[in-house]
Design a protein around this motif. Structure first.
Motif, short mmCIF file in Angstrom:
data_model
loop_
_atom_site.label_atom_id
_atom_site.label_comp_id
_atom_site.label_asym_id
_atom_site.label_seq_id
_atom_site.Cartn_x
_atom_site.Cartn_y
_atom_site.Cartn_z
N LYS A 10 51.95 31.53 40.00
CA LYS A 10 51.98 32.88 39.44
C LYS A 10 50.66 33.29 38.79
O LYS A 10 50.11 34.36 39.07
N GLU A 11 50.12 32.44 37.93
CA GLU A 11 48.98 32.83 37.11
C GLU A 11 47.64 32.60 37.78
O GLU A 11 46.67 33.30 37.48
N VAL A 12 47.55 31.63 38.67
CA VAL A 12 46.26 31.30 39.31
C VAL A 12 46.19 31.84 40.73
O VAL A 12 45.20 32.46 41.12
N LEU A 13 47.26 31.60 41.50
CA LEU A 13 47.26 32.05 42.90
C LEU A 13 47.82 33.45 43.06
O LEU A 13 47.74 34.03 44.16
N ALA A 41 38.14 30.07 40.71
CA ALA A 41 37.46 31.38 40.75
C ALA A 41 38.15 32.36 41.68
O ALA A 41 37.50 33.27 42.20
N LEU A 42 39.45 32.20 41.89
CA LEU A 42 40.16 33.16 42.74
C LEU A 42 40.21 34.51 42.03
O LEU A 42 40.50 34.59 40.82
N PRO A 43 39.95 35.61 42.75
CA PRO A 43 39.88 36.92 42.09
C PRO A 43 41.25 37.39 41.62
O PRO A 43 42.28 36.99 42.18
N PRO A 44 41.30 38.23 40.57
CA PRO A 44 42.58 38.79 40.11
C PRO A 44 43.26 39.57 41.23
O PRO A 44 42.60 40.15 42.10
N SER A 45 44.58 39.58 41.20
CA SER A 45 45.33 40.24 42.27
C SER A 45 46.72 40.57 41.77
O SER A 45 47.21 40.00 40.79
N GLU A 46 47.34 41.51 42.46
CA GLU A 46 48.76 41.76 42.22
C GLU A 46 49.56 40.57 42.74
O GLU A 46 49.12 39.83 43.61
N ILE A 47 50.77 40.39 42.20
CA ILE A 47 51.63 39.31 42.67
C ILE A 47 51.95 39.56 44.15
O ILE A 47 52.39 40.64 44.54
N MET A 48 51.67 38.54 44.97
CA MET A 48 51.81 38.72 46.43
C MET A 48 52.90 37.80 46.97
O MET A 48 53.22 36.75 46.39
#
Length: 641
Positions: free
Chosen positions: A266-269, A327-334
């Motif tokens: 949830k928080e990282v991926l 360093a994965l960029p912020p994103s909406e929950i996918m």
């Protein structure tokens, strides 16, 4: 190592998949598979129910998973010592059938708990299912050495490890899907749990009976004093005890990753629940593949040289998981489709899968080693001690991970910390138990420097004292013999070889016995024969190169009389150790042999990479029939085989 009478004629030492077609293994495998699946179906469905479907004031959703997990582990701490005694004292089939009946009763109560959504009843059933698993654990791992040969033990453990993680995966997936069915999901969970328990009881009835290993054992019902006694029993064999610690560390390592999957997803991926489930699938498949690979990579022996390889892989891919995810960029929950569309996420899954694969390579040989080296009369109690240590290490992993999160660590940083800690712990274990490191060196040499083939390895005894008598061709003869034997070997070697860089350090680590001519060093000469006698007295394997030194021309030299002195001393103490003739073939002319001007190790690629070498093992010779000339003739004959 005993082999059960249900082994069919003409089917000795089948591969691990063929075991599923045999009564001595198949019913046991499916019994443990159904039990692991039921445990996890029940626990996950219960966790989802109290997290999403019903509100319980005294059990908030944030604590539900922690409480359920703690209740399930608690019986391992309280009752493992007792369950180990029961498994040593009674017929294992009888105990397994009893445990399956207990599971049916527990699941009947749990079904009523799901029907009525009674949380206290389901919490009680969680504790009771933990008790069910506590009783089954020592029986499970003590059963296999009684029905499998040494050549089958690694494959059998690999199948069980693979089956357990597949069952965990299927149980979790089924529990989540069934409980989510609107209105009637809880009812279906109850039916599924009872159905799996009945299936486990039915298949357990086909497990063959086994004689108890210690029928005269008096049960000590005090779990605290018995736990301490079990740990002391395990500590009597230091390699076994430190292997228990190594397995417990693996459970610590795995628990850190498994416990962090939801928050990591949830928080990282930035993934939803499906992505968290995908991580569990990747991890389980990785463990399963690694477990099954052990038999192939070990050439169907108990090969603890795979353990350092597993530890290296666990650390490498845990560290790379940090770099892949930090360093994965912020994103909406996918959802899972969007998640798989991102190339960066495939590196994360690859790291996770390979990390788990190497964890399988790490754990299976350790379990097999404990089963093979532990005394049969108290093998189950040692497994019980391992279960206690596993539970303590898993609890410690939760506390340490929680403390790190509280200190501001991110989930990727926890993975990095765990990977680095694994490298430190592994190095410490391998220095404490150098046999792991030595077997790793032997494994690498026999597979990546040479293509090493052993013929007649059935003559290598699985237990008891014996003398291995081999020709001496190169500086790595001892390492190749290590690779051929599932048991440790103590070598009597020319004292000058200990001066060779790196190899000398390895032989000292292997506790090789230096010997010098009597006229040159009388004290070393006498000490060598005393130590050789002690090795045989303790029931171990002793290897000697009767030529007295490495050949200068590739020809078999005259055998010296030292082997007769060893046999005479052993006979004086009532030790009748057979002599096993052996011949290393095609090693002359390789990098480690003396070819040019009597020197070795001067041209690294003299014969290229992966050159073929072999070891031919002959039938044991009774000690009273051994004569140097006759033994030399037997080794010469093996050289021509």
């Amino acid at each position: 190592m005993t082999q059960h009478s249900t082994l069919p004629a003409g089917h000795e030492d089948p591969n691990q998949f063929a075991l599923l077609g045999q009564r001595r293994f198949a019913p046991f495998f499916w019994t443990q598979f159904s039990g692991a699946a039921n445990d996890n179906l029940f626990k996950f469905a219960f966790t989802v129910m109290v997290t999403y479907q019903i509100q319980v004031a005294w059990l908030p959703p944030a604590l539900a998973g922690l409480v359920i997990g703690a209740l399930f582990i608690l019986p391992f701490l309280l009752f493992s010592a007792t369950s180990g005694q029961l498994a040593d004292k009674y017929d294992k089939r009888r105990l397994i059938v009893f445990v399956k009946r207990l599971e049916m009763a527990i699941m009947a109560i749990a079904a009523w708990g799901f029907f009525s959504q009674n949380v206290p009843v389901l919490l009680a059933c969680t504790f009771l299912m933990g008790l069910h698993s506590t009783l089954f654990g020592p029986v499970k791992f003590a059963y296999m050495p009684q029905v499998l040969t040494e050549r089958e033990l690694t494959g059998g453990n690999g199948m069980v490890e693979m089956g357990t993680f597949v069952a965990i995966l299927l149980g979790n997936v089924a529990g989540g899907l069934i409980i989510a069915v609107p209105e009637i999901g809880a009812h279906h969970v109850g039916f599924a749990c009872v159905g799996l328990a009945i299936a486990g009881r039915v298949v357990s009835g086909y497990i063959p009976s086994l004689p108890p290993t210690d029928p005269g054992l008096t049960i000590n019902w005090n779990p605290f004093t018995e736990t301490w006694r079990n740990l002391k029993l395990a500590h009597e064999n230091i390699v076994v005890f430190r292997s228990l610690l190594g397995i417990s560390w693996m459970w610590f390592f795995g628990a850190v990753f498994l416990s962090q999957f939801p928050s990591f997803a949830k928080e990282v991926l930035h993934g939803n629940e499906q992505v968290a489930s995908l991580l569990l699938v990747v991890f389980s498949v990785g463990i399963g593949i690694g477990s099954l690979l052990c038999e192939v990579l070990s050439r169907r022996h108990v090969e603890i040289g795979l353990v350092p390889l597993g530890a290296i892989g666990m650390s490498v891919f845990a560290v790379d998981l940090y770099f892949a995810s930090r360093a994965l960029p912020p994103s909406e929950i996918m959802g899972i489709g969007a998640f798989l569309a991102e190339g960066a996420h495939w590196r994360v899954m690859l790291d996770l899968g390979l990390l788990a694969l190497f964890a399988g390579l790490y754990s299976v040989p350790m379990y097999a080693l404990i089963q093979m080296r532990a005394q049969p009369t108290h093998r189950a109690r040692i497994i019980a001690a391992n279960n206690i240590l596993n539970a303590l290490f898993m609890i410690a992993s939760s506390l340490i991970a929680g403390a790190l999160l509280g200190a501001g660590f991110s989930v990727p940083q926890i993975f990095l910390f765990t990977g680095l800690a694994n490298a430190v712990v592994a190095a410490y274990i391998f220095l404490l138990v150098p046999e792991y490191l030595l077997r790793f060196v032997a494994w690498v040499l026999s597979r990546f420097v040479y293509r090493f083939k052993v013929q007649g390895d059935e003559y290598l005894p699985a237990q008891g004292a014996a003398i291995l008598a081999c020709n001496h061709v190169s500086f790595v003869d001892a390492v190749l013999l290590m690779a051929a034997s599932p048991r440790p070997i103590y070598f009597v070697m020319d004292h000058r070889i200990f001066r060779v860089p790196v190899l000398g350090w390895l032989f000292r680590l292997a506790k090789a016995i230096p010997i010098a001519p009597y006229k040159e060093d009388a004290a070393t000469y006498e000490a060598a024969f005393e130590r050789a006698t002690q090795v045989l007295r303790e029931g171990d394997l002793l290897a000697i190169f009767p030529e007295g030194g490495i050949t200068q021309d590739g020809q078999l030299q005259e055998f010296k009389g030292g082997i007769m002195k060893i046999l005479d001393r052993a006979r004086d103490e009532g030790i009748e150790a057979p002599v096993i003739p052996m011949a290393l073939t095609n090693l002359w002319g390789s990098f480690f042999s003396r070819v040019e001007r009597g020197t070795a190790m001067v041209r690294p690629f003299r014969r290229g990479m992966f050159s073929r070498v072999g070891l031919n093992v002959g039938a044991p010779v009774a000690p009273r029939e051994v004569q140097p000339e006759r033994l030399r003739a037997q080794v010469a004959q093996l050289l021509q085989a």
